[in-house]
Design a protein around this motif. Sequence first.
Motif, mmCIF file in Angstrom:
data_model
loop_
_atom_site.group_PDB
_atom_site.id
_atom_site.type_symbol
_atom_site.label_atom_id
_atom_site.label_comp_id
_atom_site.label_asym_id
_atom_site.label_seq_id
_atom_site.Cartn_x
_atom_site.Cartn_y
_atom_site.Cartn_z
ATOM 1 N N VAL A 72 3.698 9.092 -3.202
ATOM 2 C CA VAL A 72 2.789 9.977 -3.778
ATOM 3 C C VAL A 72 2.239 10.601 -4.910
ATOM 4 O O VAL A 72 3.040 10.337 -5.805
ATOM 5 C CB VAL A 72 3.501 11.376 -2.792
ATOM 6 C CG1 VAL A 72 1.867 12.463 -3.352
ATOM 7 C CG2 VAL A 72 3.529 11.153 -1.575
ATOM 8 N N ILE A 77 -2.161 9.008 -1.326
ATOM 9 C CA ILE A 77 -1.268 7.906 -1.000
ATOM 10 C C ILE A 77 -1.145 6.755 -1.006
ATOM 11 O O ILE A 77 -2.856 6.126 -1.079
ATOM 12 C CB ILE A 77 -1.331 8.403 0.385
ATOM 13 C CG1 ILE A 77 -1.076 10.064 0.376
ATOM 14 C CG2 ILE A 77 0.808 7.449 0.984
ATOM 15 C CD1 ILE A 77 0.650 10.449 0.442
ATOM 16 N N LYS A 122 -6.682 11.880 -1.531
ATOM 17 C CA LYS A 122 -6.092 13.287 -1.474
ATOM 18 C C LYS A 122 -6.191 14.457 -0.533
ATOM 19 O O LYS A 122 -5.524 15.410 -0.038
ATOM 20 C CB LYS A 122 -5.473 13.834 -2.789
ATOM 21 C CG LYS A 122 -3.848 15.227 -2.390
ATOM 22 C CD LYS A 122 -3.327 15.464 -3.333
ATOM 23 C CE LYS A 122 -2.375 16.043 -3.837
ATOM 24 N NZ LYS A 122 -1.564 16.652 -5.031
ATOM 25 N N ILE A 151 3.486 16.538 0.688
ATOM 26 C CA ILE A 151 2.567 16.801 -0.298
ATOM 27 C C ILE A 151 2.150 17.826 -0.646
ATOM 28 O O ILE A 151 2.239 18.969 0.149
ATOM 29 C CB ILE A 151 1.026 16.071 0.456
ATOM 30 C CG1 ILE A 151 1.243 15.047 1.062
ATOM 31 C CG2 ILE A 151 0.251 16.424 -0.365
ATOM 32 C CD1 ILE A 151 -0.091 13.789 1.391
#
Length: 152
Positions: A72, A77, A122, A151
């Motif tokens: 992350v 990612i 993201k 996340i």
Amino acid sequence: MKIKINWGTSIVIAFALFISFIMYFVLKVQSDSKYDNELVVEEYYKHDVHFQDEMARAQNAHDLKEKPVISVQTDGITIAFPANFSPKEIKGTVAFYRASNKKFDFQAPLSFADSASLLIPKEKFVGGEWYINMEWKYGGKSYLTKEKIYIK
């Protein structure tokens, strides 16, 4: 006219109230879309038939000396394969599952240009826990990598 309530009548009334209370919540959960009861896999039994094949692919991924890394980053990612992998020979897909809401699930192909790393922005994700299933082939062998990420 005076109504006489003995202990037997009181127990029947208490049971009736309790059953009404439980039925209210059962009906509320079943009718409200906020409490969706979704399966992680739509066709569970078809999926279960291929379990041994899935275990073999997961074992292939586990046996690799250098494994792909899913991390992350602030911008998304990143899926990075080791430098000794030829990017053009890696074929497959990566599936992102959100356990709390099926509407956020999506898949992306594993396609690489020059480097063996892939960035998924993201913006495609909402905050929370995500399950990643990466199914890929390299050198004639099938692999399966599963990870769980969070996340913010």
